[in-house]
Design a protein around this motif. Structure first.
Motif, PDB file in Angstrom:
ATOM      1  N   ASP A   1      26.743  52.349 -34.188  1.00  0.00           N
ATOM      2  CA  ASP A   1      25.086  52.715 -33.977  1.00  0.00           C
ATOM      3  C   ASP A   1      25.387  50.327 -34.660  1.00  0.00           C
ATOM      4  O   ASP A   1      24.267  50.515 -34.314  1.00  0.00           O
ATOM      5  CB  ASP A   1      24.477  52.889 -35.456  1.00  0.00           C
ATOM      6  N   ARG A   2      25.872  50.588 -35.660  1.00  0.00           N
ATOM      7  CA  ARG A   2      26.044  49.436 -35.670  1.00  0.00           C
ATOM      8  C   ARG A   2      26.295  47.927 -35.284  1.00  0.00           C
ATOM      9  O   ARG A   2      25.351  47.046 -34.273  1.00  0.00           O
ATOM     10  CB  ARG A   2      26.960  49.309 -36.905  1.00  0.00           C
ATOM     11  N   GLN A   3      27.196  48.537 -34.253  1.00  0.00           N
ATOM     12  CA  GLN A   3      27.412  47.563 -32.750  1.00  0.00           C
ATOM     13  C   GLN A   3      25.784  47.740 -32.130  1.00  0.00           C
ATOM     14  O   GLN A   3      25.790  46.351 -31.217  1.00  0.00           O
ATOM     15  CB  GLN A   3      28.365  47.882 -32.029  1.00  0.00           C
ATOM     16  N   ASN A   4      25.143  48.660 -32.036  1.00  0.00           N
ATOM     17  CA  ASN A   4      23.996  48.659 -30.795  1.00  0.00           C
ATOM     18  C   ASN A   4      22.570  48.305 -31.886  1.00  0.00           C
ATOM     19  O   ASN A   4      22.072  48.408 -31.646  1.00  0.00           O
ATOM     20  CB  ASN A   4      23.842  50.282 -30.702  1.00  0.00           C
ATOM     21  N   GLY A   5      23.074  47.447 -33.154  1.00  0.00           N
ATOM     22  CA  GLY A   5      21.725  46.863 -33.810  1.00  0.00           C
ATOM     23  C   GLY A   5      21.348  48.324 -35.124  1.00  0.00           C
ATOM     24  O   GLY A   5      19.922  47.352 -34.573  1.00  0.00           O
ATOM     25  N   ILE A   6      21.625  49.004 -34.898  1.00  0.00           N
ATOM     26  CA  ILE A   6      20.755  49.709 -35.775  1.00  0.00           C
ATOM     27  C   ILE A   6      21.115  49.070 -37.320  1.00  0.00           C
ATOM     28  O   ILE A   6      22.740  48.686 -37.652  1.00  0.00           O
ATOM     29  CB  ILE A   6      21.739  51.190 -36.237  1.00  0.00           C
ATOM     30  N   THR A   7      20.317  48.445 -38.798  1.00  0.00           N
ATOM     31  CA  THR A   7      20.477  48.212 -39.516  1.00  0.00           C
ATOM     32  C   THR A   7      21.343  49.007 -40.498  1.00  0.00           C
ATOM     33  O   THR A   7      21.148  50.505 -40.595  1.00  0.00           O
ATOM     34  CB  THR A   7      18.839  47.106 -39.916  1.00  0.00           C
ATOM     35  N   GLN A   8      21.755  48.787 -41.290  1.00  0.00           N
ATOM     36  CA  GLN A   8      22.105  49.055 -42.712  1.00  0.00           C
ATOM     37  C   GLN A   8      20.816  49.896 -43.087  1.00  0.00           C
ATOM     38  O   GLN A   8      21.396  51.235 -43.786  1.00  0.00           O
ATOM     39  CB  GLN A   8      23.180  48.047 -44.206  1.00  0.00           C
ATOM     40  N   GLN A   9      19.219  49.115 -43.826  1.00  0.00           N
ATOM     41  CA  GLN A   9      19.012  50.079 -44.167  1.00  0.00           C
ATOM     42  C   GLN A   9      18.295  51.760 -43.279  1.00  0.00           C
ATOM     43  O   GLN A   9      18.104  52.800 -44.057  1.00  0.00           O
ATOM     44  CB  GLN A   9      17.587  49.310 -44.497  1.00  0.00           C
ATOM     45  N   GLU A  10      18.547  51.210 -41.781  1.00  0.00           N
ATOM     46  CA  GLU A  10      18.480  52.557 -40.921  1.00  0.00           C
ATOM     47  C   GLU A  10      18.921  53.484 -41.155  1.00  0.00           C
ATOM     48  O   GLU A  10      19.064  54.698 -40.925  1.00  0.00           O
ATOM     49  CB  GLU A  10      18.443  52.042 -39.406  1.00  0.00           C
TER      50      GLU A  10
ATOM     51  N   PRO B   1      33.212  42.176 -41.135  1.00  0.00           N
ATOM     52  CA  PRO B   1      32.964  41.150 -40.495  1.00  0.00           C
ATOM     53  C   PRO B   1      31.878  41.060 -39.246  1.00  0.00           C
ATOM     54  O   PRO B   1      32.438  41.724 -38.281  1.00  0.00           O
ATOM     55  CB  PRO B   1      33.744  40.151 -40.118  1.00  0.00           C
ATOM     56  N   GLN B   2      30.374  40.780 -38.848  1.00  0.00           N
ATOM     57  CA  GLN B   2      30.091  40.787 -37.712  1.00  0.00           C
ATOM     58  C   GLN B   2      30.549  40.321 -36.528  1.00  0.00           C
ATOM     59  O   GLN B   2      30.675  40.916 -35.559  1.00  0.00           O
ATOM     60  CB  GLN B   2      28.599  40.180 -37.699  1.00  0.00           C
ATOM     61  N   ALA B   3      31.417  39.706 -36.686  1.00  0.00           N
ATOM     62  CA  ALA B   3      32.154  38.905 -35.081  1.00  0.00           C
ATOM     63  C   ALA B   3      33.241  39.343 -34.908  1.00  0.00           C
ATOM     64  O   ALA B   3      32.774  39.593 -33.972  1.00  0.00           O
ATOM     65  CB  ALA B   3      32.986  37.249 -35.943  1.00  0.00           C
ATOM     66  N   GLN B   4      33.732  40.324 -36.386  1.00  0.00           N
ATOM     67  CA  GLN B   4      34.875  41.367 -34.830  1.00  0.00           C
ATOM     68  C   GLN B   4      34.879  42.707 -34.781  1.00  0.00           C
ATOM     69  O   GLN B   4      35.200  42.564 -34.076  1.00  0.00           O
ATOM     70  CB  GLN B   4      35.646  41.553 -36.074  1.00  0.00           C
TER      71      GLN B   4
ATOM     72  N   VAL C   1      35.204  42.380 -31.068  1.00  0.00           N
ATOM     73  CA  VAL C   1      36.301  42.783 -29.802  1.00  0.00           C
ATOM     74  C   VAL C   1      37.338  43.949 -29.955  1.00  0.00           C
ATOM     75  O   VAL C   1      37.118  44.700 -31.130  1.00  0.00           O
ATOM     76  CB  VAL C   1      37.190  41.828 -31.618  1.00  0.00           C
ATOM     77  N   ASP C   2      37.122  44.320 -28.938  1.00  0.00           N
ATOM     78  CA  ASP C   2      37.800  45.614 -28.314  1.00  0.00           C
ATOM     79  C   ASP C   2      36.851  46.871 -29.306  1.00  0.00           C
ATOM     80  O   ASP C   2      37.335  46.956 -30.088  1.00  0.00           O
ATOM     81  CB  ASP C   2      39.268  45.611 -29.179  1.00  0.00           C
ATOM     82  N   ARG C   3      35.988  46.935 -28.701  1.00  0.00           N
ATOM     83  CA  ARG C   3      35.014  47.973 -29.676  1.00  0.00           C
ATOM     84  C   ARG C   3      35.699  49.078 -29.443  1.00  0.00           C
ATOM     85  O   ARG C   3      35.645  49.546 -30.685  1.00  0.00           O
ATOM     86  CB  ARG C   3      33.769  47.991 -28.652  1.00  0.00           C
ATOM     87  N   ASP C   4      36.384  50.142 -28.856  1.00  0.00           N
ATOM     88  CA  ASP C   4      36.742  50.831 -27.728  1.00  0.00           C
ATOM     89  C   ASP C   4      37.701  51.269 -29.555  1.00  0.00           C
ATOM     90  O   ASP C   4      38.016  52.344 -29.987  1.00  0.00           O
ATOM     91  CB  ASP C   4      36.871  51.376 -26.819  1.00  0.00           C
ATOM     92  N   ALA C   5      39.345  50.406 -29.488  1.00  0.00           N
ATOM     93  CA  ALA C   5      39.976  50.427 -30.708  1.00  0.00           C
ATOM     94  C   ALA C   5      39.651  50.687 -31.872  1.00  0.00           C
ATOM     95  O   ALA C   5      39.748  50.502 -32.868  1.00  0.00           O
ATOM     96  CB  ALA C   5      41.128  48.596 -29.886  1.00  0.00           C
ATOM     97  N   LEU C   6      38.537  49.359 -32.485  1.00  0.00           N
ATOM     98  CA  LEU C   6      37.485  49.353 -33.608  1.00  0.00           C
ATOM     99  C   LEU C   6      37.302  51.052 -33.806  1.00  0.00           C
ATOM    100  O   LEU C   6      36.975  51.341 -35.037  1.00  0.00           O
ATOM    101  CB  LEU C   6      36.347  48.604 -32.740  1.00  0.00           C
ATOM    102  N   LEU C   7      36.573  51.385 -32.896  1.00  0.00           N
ATOM    103  CA  LEU C   7      35.648  52.601 -32.947  1.00  0.00           C
ATOM    104  C   LEU C   7      36.777  53.846 -33.258  1.00  0.00           C
ATOM    105  O   LEU C   7      36.661  54.774 -34.044  1.00  0.00           O
ATOM    106  CB  LEU C   7      35.369  53.470 -31.984  1.00  0.00           C
TER     107      LEU C   7
END
Length: 125
Positions: A49-58, A86-89, A92-98
């Motif tokens: 969700d964060r990677q797709n732009g959902i805010t922390q408040q949401e 960190p937003q910048a990371q 970087v390799d989205r699937d590995a991070l998930l």
């Protein structure tokens, strides 16, 4: 030929009946493992969700709908962890991070002591 048809019918019936039999009840440890797997999946979803732009408040607003205190505590902790990353990371390799967030939160949950008499009420995720 008739014997083969009868044998196939008997085998087919026994397979169908065995598939319909009741499953054994899960032990508390098996229930906790299933719960922790769901917590890992939830952590992965929060990151996605964060990677797709959902805010922390949401994310917080959605988590506030949870009624089970154990689940809410785990989810709240994951929201803080995910939004502190960190937003910048994030890209970087989205699937590995998930996969990393899912594994870490599942392992953390599994390492948490639980009361066998008061297992969290949850729907498998």
């Amino acid at each position: 030929m008739k014997k083969l048809v009868i044998l196939a019918t008997v085998l087919g019936t026994s397979i169908v009946l065995s598939a319909c039999s009741e499953k054994k009840p899960l032990t508390p440890e098996e229930q906790w493992h299933g719960y922790c797997t769901s917590i890992g999946n939830a952590a992965r979803s929060i990151l996605l969700d964060r990677q797709n732009g959902i805010t922390q408040q949401e994310a917080i607003d959605h988590a506030n709908k949870l009624t089970d205190p154990t689940t809410k505590a785990f989810v709240d902790k994951q929201i803080v962890k995910v939004y502190a990353f960190p937003q910048a990371q994030l890209e970087v390799d989205r699937d590995a991070l998930l996969a990393q967030f899912k594994k870490e939160s599942t392992d953390e949950c599994l390492a948490t002591p639980f009361d066998q008499q008061k297992l969290p009420d949850y729907k498998p995720f």
